[in-house]
Design an enzyme around this catalytic site. Structure first.
Site, PDB file in Angstrom:
ATOM      1  N   ASP A  25       0.849  -1.182   0.000  1.00 39.51           N
ATOM      2  CA  ASP A  25       0.000   0.000   0.000  1.00 39.51           C
ATOM      3  C   ASP A  25       0.890   1.239   0.000  1.00 39.51           C
ATOM      4  O   ASP A  25       1.786   1.356   0.838  1.00 39.51           O
ATOM      5  CB  ASP A  25      -0.892  -0.020   1.246  1.00 39.51           C
ATOM      6  CG  ASP A  25      -1.845   1.151   1.320  1.00 39.51           C
ATOM      7  OD1 ASP A  25      -2.402   1.539   0.278  1.00 39.51           O
ATOM      8  OD2 ASP A  25      -2.031   1.679   2.431  1.00 39.51           O
ATOM      9  N   ASN A  33      -1.925  12.666  -4.835  1.00 38.68           N
ATOM     10  CA  ASN A  33      -2.851  13.092  -5.886  1.00 38.68           C
ATOM     11  C   ASN A  33      -3.368  14.510  -5.641  1.00 38.68           C
ATOM     12  O   ASN A  33      -3.452  15.317  -6.560  1.00 38.68           O
ATOM     13  CB  ASN A  33      -4.032  12.127  -6.001  1.00 38.68           C
ATOM     14  CG  ASN A  33      -3.707  10.906  -6.820  1.00 38.68           C
ATOM     15  OD1 ASN A  33      -2.819  10.918  -7.654  1.00 38.68           O
ATOM     16  ND2 ASN A  33      -4.426   9.830  -6.563  1.00 38.68           N
ATOM     17  N   HIS A  38      -3.251  14.080 -10.406  1.00 36.29           N
ATOM     18  CA  HIS A  38      -3.391  12.656 -10.742  1.00 36.29           C
ATOM     19  C   HIS A  38      -2.334  12.177 -11.727  1.00 36.29           C
ATOM     20  O   HIS A  38      -1.972  10.995 -11.712  1.00 36.29           O
ATOM     21  CB  HIS A  38      -4.801  12.383 -11.270  1.00 36.29           C
ATOM     22  CG  HIS A  38      -5.843  12.473 -10.190  1.00 36.29           C
ATOM     23  ND1 HIS A  38      -6.119  11.445  -9.344  1.00 36.29           N
ATOM     24  CD2 HIS A  38      -6.630  13.512  -9.803  1.00 36.29           C
ATOM     25  CE1 HIS A  38      -7.052  11.815  -8.479  1.00 36.29           C
ATOM     26  NE2 HIS A  38      -7.380  13.074  -8.736  1.00 36.29           N
ATOM     27  N   ASP A  42      -0.219   8.946 -11.085  1.00 36.54           N
ATOM     28  CA  ASP A  42      -0.069   7.862 -12.058  1.00 36.54           C
ATOM     29  C   ASP A  42       1.402   7.530 -12.296  1.00 36.54           C
ATOM     30  O   ASP A  42       1.774   6.367 -12.455  1.00 36.54           O
ATOM     31  CB  ASP A  42      -0.735   8.236 -13.386  1.00 36.54           C
ATOM     32  CG  ASP A  42      -2.252   8.241 -13.304  1.00 36.54           C
ATOM     33  OD1 ASP A  42      -2.806   7.749 -12.298  1.00 36.54           O
ATOM     34  OD2 ASP A  42      -2.886   8.754 -14.249  1.00 36.54           O
ATOM     35  N   GLU A  68      -4.280   2.396  -4.772  1.00 40.37           N
ATOM     36  CA  GLU A  68      -2.861   2.502  -4.479  1.00 40.37           C
ATOM     37  C   GLU A  68      -2.288   1.244  -3.849  1.00 40.37           C
ATOM     38  O   GLU A  68      -1.238   1.263  -3.234  1.00 40.37           O
ATOM     39  CB  GLU A  68      -2.599   3.701  -3.566  1.00 40.37           C
ATOM     40  CG  GLU A  68      -3.023   3.535  -2.131  1.00 40.37           C
ATOM     41  CD  GLU A  68      -4.505   3.793  -1.871  1.00 40.37           C
ATOM     42  OE1 GLU A  68      -4.908   3.648  -0.706  1.00 40.37           O
ATOM     43  OE2 GLU A  68      -5.264   4.121  -2.794  1.00 40.37           O
TER      44      GLU A  68
END
Length: 131
Positions: A25, A33, A38, A42, A68
């Site tokens: 995680d 983010n 974002h 990414d 995530e």
């Protein structure tokens, strides 16, 4: 004639080896983010996925699980080997430069997969031991 001690050693090794499930995680991914956008998030996911693909064996199965989180199903190995491998990977991620993000960390949970376990029990076990 009985088997050699070498055959006995192989049997013991095989019995000590088992498959494992890890859940990784990215900590505070929502903040990444929110703060950087974002596209940056990414990029972090992509770099992490590439690191996993290069670090772990090609026979280990890697899946994205949620936004995530990633799951890895490892080929059979013993507990010490998989624990050491996960610790090395977590340190590798600590030492990796991610786009725009300083000091990204991950938490990881690890659970043994037994042929007699229910899948949900293995998943819950891995989730409960994330650190």
């Amino acid at each position: 004639m009985h088997g050699s001690s070498r055959d006995k050693d192989k049997r013991q090794q095989k019995q000590a080896s088992t498959s494992w499930l890890a859940i990784l995680d990215i900590e505070h991914f929502k903040n990444i983010n929110d703060q950087y956008g974002h596209i940056c998030g990414d990029g972090v996911l992509l770099v992490l996925a590439q690191k996993m693909r290069h670090f772990f064996r090609s026979t280990d199965l890697i899946f994205r699980f949620g936004g995530e989180e990633f799951m890895i199903v490892f080929e059979p190995t013993d507990a010490d080997s998989i624990s050491n491998k996960m610790a090395e990977f977590i340190q590798l991620i600590r030492d990796t430069s991610f786009p725009f993000v300083e000091n990204m960390t991950i938490s990881a949970g690890l659970a043994r997969i037994s042929p007699y376990d229910f899948q949900i029990a293995v998943l819950e076990s891995a989730l409960l031991c994330k650190k």
